[in-house]
Design a protein around this motif. Structure first.
Motif, PDB file in Angstrom:
ATOM      1  N   GLY A 244       1.050  -1.213  -0.044  1.00 45.10           N
ATOM      2  CA  GLY A 244      -0.075   0.188  -0.048  1.00 45.10           C
ATOM      3  C   GLY A 244       0.771   1.177  -0.096  1.00 45.10           C
ATOM      4  N   GLU A 245       0.475   2.187  -0.870  1.00 49.49           N
ATOM      5  CA  GLU A 245       0.922   3.630  -0.745  1.00 49.49           C
ATOM      6  C   GLU A 245      -0.113   4.617  -0.093  1.00 49.49           C
ATOM      7  OE1 GLU A 245       1.848   7.408  -3.846  1.00 49.49           O
ATOM      8  OE2 GLU A 245       2.494   5.384  -4.631  1.00 49.49           O
ATOM      9  N   HIS A 452       9.999   3.870  -5.869  1.00 46.09           N
ATOM     10  CA  HIS A 452       8.756   4.837  -5.426  1.00 46.09           C
ATOM     11  C   HIS A 452       7.862   3.826  -4.346  1.00 46.09           C
ATOM     12  CE1 HIS A 452       5.610   7.919  -5.862  1.00 46.09           C
ATOM     13  NE2 HIS A 452       4.659   6.794  -5.936  1.00 46.09           N
ATOM     14  N   GLY A 453       8.551   4.457  -3.068  1.00 47.65           N
ATOM     15  CA  GLY A 453       8.076   3.587  -1.748  1.00 47.65           C
ATOM     16  C   GLY A 453       9.036   4.070  -0.734  1.00 47.65           C
ATOM     17  N   GLY A 454       8.405   3.961   0.450  1.00 50.58           N
ATOM     18  CA  GLY A 454       9.314   4.303   1.527  1.00 50.58           C
ATOM     19  C   GLY A 454       8.794   3.867   2.696  1.00 50.58           C
ATOM     20  N   PRO A 455       9.433   4.365   4.016  1.00 55.22           N
ATOM     21  CA  PRO A 455       9.073   3.702   5.255  1.00 55.22           C
ATOM     22  C   PRO A 455       7.701   4.184   5.420  1.00 55.22           C
ATOM     23  CG  PRO A 455      11.290   4.894   5.289  1.00 55.22           C
ATOM     24  CD  PRO A 455      10.624   4.999   4.205  1.00 55.22           C
ATOM     25  N   THR A 460       3.395   0.580   2.956  1.00 53.21           N
ATOM     26  CA  THR A 460       3.257  -0.577   3.871  1.00 53.21           C
ATOM     27  C   THR A 460       4.428  -1.687   3.753  1.00 53.21           C
ATOM     28  OG1 THR A 460       1.746  -1.668   2.441  1.00 53.21           O
ATOM     29  CG2 THR A 460       0.774  -0.309   4.198  1.00 53.21           C
ATOM     30  N   SER A 461       5.221  -1.338   2.527  1.00 53.00           N
ATOM     31  CA  SER A 461       6.313  -2.444   2.211  1.00 53.00           C
ATOM     32  C   SER A 461       7.449  -1.766   1.809  1.00 53.00           C
ATOM     33  CB  SER A 461       5.941  -3.460   1.281  1.00 53.00           C
ATOM     34  OG  SER A 461       5.652  -3.052   0.144  1.00 53.00           O
ATOM     35  N   THR A 462       8.546  -2.396   1.680  1.00 56.91           N
ATOM     36  CA  THR A 462       9.920  -1.658   1.139  1.00 56.91           C
ATOM     37  C   THR A 462       9.840  -1.710  -0.328  1.00 56.91           C
ATOM     38  OG1 THR A 462      11.318  -3.675   1.539  1.00 56.91           O
ATOM     39  CG2 THR A 462      11.213  -2.136   3.396  1.00 56.91           C
ATOM     40  N   SER A 463       8.916  -2.184  -0.919  1.00 53.48           N
ATOM     41  CA  SER A 463       9.135  -2.482  -2.621  1.00 53.48           C
ATOM     42  C   SER A 463       8.915  -1.253  -3.260  1.00 53.48           C
ATOM     43  CB  SER A 463       8.273  -3.619  -2.896  1.00 53.48           C
ATOM     44  OG  SER A 463       6.940  -3.204  -2.488  1.00 53.48           O
ATOM     45  N   SER A 464       8.855  -1.065  -4.569  1.00 51.86           N
ATOM     46  CA  SER A 464       8.608   0.017  -5.406  1.00 51.86           C
ATOM     47  C   SER A 464       7.543  -0.423  -6.293  1.00 51.86           C
ATOM     48  CB  SER A 464       9.950   0.084  -6.245  1.00 51.86           C
ATOM     49  OG  SER A 464       9.457   1.403  -7.254  1.00 51.86           O
ATOM     50  N   SER A 465       6.442   0.553  -6.489  1.00 52.50           N
ATOM     51  CA  SER A 465       5.290   0.485  -7.173  1.00 52.50           C
ATOM     52  C   SER A 465       5.801   1.078  -8.644  1.00 52.50           C
ATOM     53  CB  SER A 465       4.252   1.073  -6.587  1.00 52.50           C
ATOM     54  OG  SER A 465       4.322   2.591  -6.671  1.00 52.50           O
ATOM     55  N   VAL A 466       7.054   1.579  -8.996  1.00 54.21           N
ATOM     56  CA  VAL A 466       7.357   2.141 -10.204  1.00 54.21           C
ATOM     57  C   VAL A 466       8.713   1.556 -10.658  1.00 54.21           C
ATOM     58  CG1 VAL A 466       7.925   4.194 -11.522  1.00 54.21           C
ATOM     59  CG2 VAL A 466       6.058   4.330  -9.856  1.00 54.21           C
ATOM     60  N   GLY A 467       8.782   1.288 -11.854  1.00 59.56           N
ATOM     61  CA  GLY A 467      10.263   0.843 -12.428  1.00 59.56           C
ATOM     62  C   GLY A 467      10.015  -0.726 -12.408  1.00 59.56           C
TER      63      GLY A 467
END
Length: 510
Positions: A244-245, A452-455, A460-467
């Motif tokens: 989740g973002e 594209h994601g952060g703490p 809610t996770s350390t992964s990226s939703s872009v790229g």
């Protein structure tokens, strides 16, 4: 009970345009998930997956006039912005097709048996396989790039996962149009149309994350809504990954030297970034640490001039408009907070951009001003004016997780000939997934190295939703041990019949 109708609403007036669908019942959600689950086997063909993604991009480009018209009618984002967003969306689809073709995302590693080791190694062959049906929750502020045909859908399909998308209520007509394009692309690629299914309704979204055949979820939206779904995903008898973002302040630190060197340029850049898209970007710089004193005054004067030239805009819906007006009102009423340019209602249906200022000292410890450390969705930013590096450190230590963090430096600081820049960069790094120097965070390049994601609460996770690495969210590793060659998937056989990139005995295979 009859299903509730889903209406397309004009954000310029707040009035319904047309009924485009009905909210899905629990039974309809169950059927949608089961149909998607039944389509999993067809997606095992990587060639067909790549064809689906490229065909979807081509069909969206061909339907661009209708897609942009529908999206503008429901979001008021404008043809220029939406033309760029559609180009980004189709580029994402084609980029993930290239990822599928290359095959490196499978992360294939083969270690041959070695009896000479202590202890001895058996034959081990590892790769990644798709999780299963993915639930995607569309975003309000990106009706294309983070919605039905967006990055979550594209990366899940690339991984081999069917997708059930919960449409956002702000653009249901656009969602229906894009879903029909994706389903047509699937048919043209020789795949079942049910690799992509669309549902509508709040309750449908809750039923979706709870369904036992849903294996993972991707969400872009508010902290409140995202956290509720995250908790539901974790509370299942078999918990699932929930990517989740949720929200982000995207802090900016402007050094005193940077303000002295180019106050006017920084002020204008900040104005453009915080008001872009009427402040409805997830990467909007919503909190700024700027110096007190003459250089900081020049910066605020430039910011005031630039923001005052921004025309009032229409937000995505009236609920968001009301929340923005209430949010800036509550923040403006705090003691010690000034509004050099007051944000709020710009008209009956519009909002005007502005910013708030206060001494940074008021944020160095817990108190009523902590509200200013929470995202306010819309065209507003908070400028906290510091008098020492100690105040910067104290405030940064209290910030939540973010998608981005930005450092504005003078030339000498950026070149490393003046002290302090490396220390500030190190202080910002734990706060965000993307750290910028002398730039602005709005605008997220769809590139292999993107994060594209952060703490939390940014994500809610350390992964990226872009790229390219966004595909990793929908995969899990599996190792075959001492498995006869005839039983192995082709990707794991010694002869490498598919010519995939692999690591063999811990070295790249040539």
């Amino acid at each position: 009970m009859a299903a509730a109708p889903v209406w397309s609403v004009d954000p310029r007036t707040g009035k319904p345009r047309e009924q485009v669908a009905d909210e899905a019942t629990a039974e309809e959600v169950d059927l949608a998930v089961r149909r998607a689950h039944a389509a999993r086997g067809a997606l095992a063909d990587r060639t067909a997956r790549a064809a689906l993604l490229r065909t979807a991009a081509d069909l969206l480009d061909a339907a661009s006039e209708h897609v942009i018209e529908a999206a503008d009618a429901e979001t008021c984002l404008g043809p220029v912005r939406l033309t760029g967003e559609l180009a980004r969306t189709t580029a994402q689809l084609r980029a993930f097709a290239d990822v599928v073709d290359e095959g490196a995302f499978l992360d294939i590693r083969i270690d041959h048996a070695d009896a000479g080791r202590t202890p001895p190694w058996p034959d081990l062959r590892r790769w990644k396989v798709p999780l299963g049906v993915v639930a995607v929750y569309a975003a309000s502020n990106f009706p294309l790039a983070f919605s039905v045909p967006g990055g979550d859908t594209a990366s899940a399909l690339a991984a081999g996962c069917p997708v059930v998308v919960k449409a956002h209520p702000d653009h249901p007509g656009t969602s229906e149009l894009c879903a029909s394009v994706l389903r047509r692309a699937a048919a043209q690629a020789g795949l079942p149309e049910d690799v992509v299914i669309l549902v509508h309704g709040f309750e449908a979204g809750v039923e979706l994350v709870k369904h036992p055949l849903v294996s993972a979820a991707g969400f872009t939206g508010s902290v409140r809504g995202g956290r509720a779904l995250f908790d539901a995903a974790a509370a299942r008898p078999a918990p699932i990954p929930f990517h989740g973002e949720l929200g982000s302040l995207n802090p900016v630190v402007i050094t005193e030297a940077a303000a002295a060197e180019r106050a006017e340029q920084i002020g204008a850049g900040l104005a453009g970034s915080m008001s872009m898209g009427d402040g409805q970007f997830c990467t909007k710089p919503g909190f700024v640490l700027a110096p007190a004193g003459e250089a900081g005054d020049r910066l605020l004067a430039s910011l005031t001039t630039a923001v005052s030239e921004t025309e009032p805009g229409v937000m995505l819906d009236h609920r968001m408009r009301d929340a923005f007006i209430a949010g800036v009102g509550e923040r403006s009423a705090l003691p010690g907070v000034d509004a050099p340019l007051t944000p709020g209602a710009g008209g009956e249906h519009t909002v005007s951009a502005g910013f708030l200022t206060l001494p940074a000292e008021l944020l160095t410890s817990e108190g009523e001003h902590d509200l200013l450390l929470e995202e306010c969705f819309g065209p507003v930013t908070v400028v906290a004016r510091y008098t020492s590096s100690q105040e910067i450190t104290a405030v940064l230590s209290r910030l939540p997780g973010n998608l981005t963090a930005t450092l504005q430096l003078a030339d000498a600081e950026a070149e490393g000939t003046e002290p302090g820049a490396a220390e500030l960069l190190a202080e910002l790094t734990p706060l965000a997934g993307r750290v910028l120097v002398n730039g602005w965070p709005t605008g997220v390049a769809v590139a292999p190295a993107q994060q594209h994601g952060g703490p939390y609460p940014a994500t809610t996770s350390t992964s990226s939703s872009v790229g390219a690495t966004a595909i990793e969210r929908w995969l899990r590793p599996v190792t075959y041990q001492s498995t006869p060659a005839a039983l192995l998937p082709p990707e794991l056989r010694d002869e490498n019949p598919l010519s995939l990139p692999r690591r063999l005995n811990d070295h790249p295979e040539h």
